[in-house]
Write an enzyme that holds these catalytic residues in place. Structure first.
Site, PDB file in Angstrom:
ATOM      1  N   ASP A 203       0.975  -1.011  -0.023  1.00  0.00           N
ATOM      2  CA  ASP A 203       0.026  -0.030  -0.080  1.00  0.00           C
ATOM      3  C   ASP A 203       0.812   0.974  -0.050  1.00  0.00           C
ATOM      4  O   ASP A 203       1.970   1.310   0.710  1.00  0.00           O
ATOM      5  CB  ASP A 203      -1.010  -0.196   1.037  1.00  0.00           C
ATOM      6  N   SER A 204       0.646   2.216  -0.733  1.00  0.00           N
ATOM      7  CA  SER A 204       1.365   3.542  -1.016  1.00  0.00           C
ATOM      8  C   SER A 204       2.589   3.481  -1.215  1.00  0.00           C
ATOM      9  O   SER A 204       3.035   2.858  -2.383  1.00  0.00           O
ATOM     10  CB  SER A 204       0.905   4.280   0.451  1.00  0.00           C
TER      11      SER A 204
END
Length: 360
Positions: A203-204
């Site tokens: 994520d990210s």
């Protein structure tokens, strides 16, 4: 001492179980009560913010938290870990864990293997890289998402604690991601998994690392992940990415946060154009495997994630984009408390499961 600093110190002093219990209670309220607390839903670019995202912003504001950075690195790391624990405590308790070491680019790295109860040998394996702007995050901050992924997909999950900036600047994290993914594929059978059913996710910033690992391993021509699942990934700044300005402030991750982390991970001129970071404009993407990109409707990284999926499609890659229309950046971490987050995460994980489990 400023009032904001005082509020943050008090919030950090509250025991995590107390914060977690309060979060579960608030997010567990009926929707109509939560709506009365947070008020009307904002609408931007045709997307309406979901009620749990509004509640998240309200609770963060109450603690004086307006983003992930804006303070010294050590404090920001503690704050992120505690936030992750507060919204993730109690997630998938039947998933077993054990610590181990995996190969990084410059030595071994701590990692954690998640195994659902009664999962047979030869299961799929998901290699996971946490978010945090290449500066924050660790095995604890993303414990809940890894538990949830393992339980929902029916797969082992290997969470890798790659090197962080500013102690280890670019390309340390990227090189660690490539090395750890290659190690996981090579040692999948020793982890109880099937070496031909290995996925990579993150994520990210972790989504960026997962994307970089896929590209680098494809260029080597050897084994690579079957599928990548990227949650609101960092892919690189572009003038066409309106979302960095549209959601510059007020939506948890800020444009200033992005710059704060960039300065620490990419301190030298030109590094932000290197394909080991700026995958949006990298060449030789055609060898990347099946990729599913999830973007949040209220996220400064929304446009670059969608643009990366489009670049992959133009290169002939089987790439799909999923919009979580009412979500904020970071909603994967909220699966322990937020029903709204679970709807979007479940949709993404069903795609992953179909690629890993339904196919031989």
């Amino acid at each position: 001492m400023a009032l904001r600093d005082l509020v943050q110190k008090v919030a950090l002093a509250v025991p995590s179980p107390v914060v977690a219990g309060g979060a579960r209670a608030l997010f567990g309220l009926p929707v109509h009560l939560k709506r009365r607390i947070v008020g009307p839903a904002p609408r931007v670019d045709g997307n309406e913010m979901d009620v749990d995202s509004q509640l998240t912003l309200l609770l963060l504001k109450a603690q004086g938290i307006t983003g992930i950075g804006g303070t010294d690195v050590a404090t920001a790391r503690v704050r992120m870990r505690r936030l992750g624990q507060a919204v993730g405590a109690g997630t998938a308790p039947d998933v077993a864990t054990r610590g181990l070491l995996v190969d990084g680019a410059a030595g071994t790295l701590p990692a954690r293997l998640y195994t659902p109860k009664d999962l047979p040998a030869g299961s799929p394996l998901v290699v996971f890289f946490h978010g945090g702007g290449f500066v924050l995050g660790d095995l604890e901050s993303h414990d809940a998402p890894c538990r949830y992924i393992a339980d929902r997909v029916g797969a082992r999950v290997l969470s890798v604690d790659y090197r962080l900036a500013p102690e280890a600047v670019f390309p340390a994290a990227a090189d660690d991601a490539v090395a750890a993914t290659a190690w996981a594929i090579e040692h999948a059978d020793q982890l109880g998994a099937d070496p031909v059913r290995v996925a990579v996710s993150g994520d990210s910033a972790g989504g960026n690392l997962a994307a970089v690992a896929c590209r680098e391993l494809s260029l080597r021509g050897g084994p690579q992940p079957r599928v990548a699942l990227l949650f609101y990934p960092v892919t690189g700044a572009d003038p066409g990415n309106r979302s960095r300005d549209t959601f510059a402030t007020g939506y948890f991750l800020t444009k200033a946060d992005i710059e704060w982390t960039r300065e620490r991970y990419l301190p030298e001129p030109g590094q932000d154009e290197d394909p080991k970071f700026h995958v949006l404009h990298a060449d030789n993407l055609g060898g990347v495997g099946r990729t599913h990109v999830v973007v949040a409707g209220f996220d400064p990284l929304r446009d670059e994630g969608a643009a990366y999926a489009q670049r992959l499609r133009e290169a002939g890659v089987d790439a799909t984009t999923q919009l979580a229309p009412g979500a904020l950046h970071g909603f994967l971490n909220s699966v322990g408390v937020s029903a709204d987050a679970r709807v979007d995460v479940d949709t993404a994980l069903d795609v992953l499961r179909n690629e890993l489990v339904a196919k031989s």
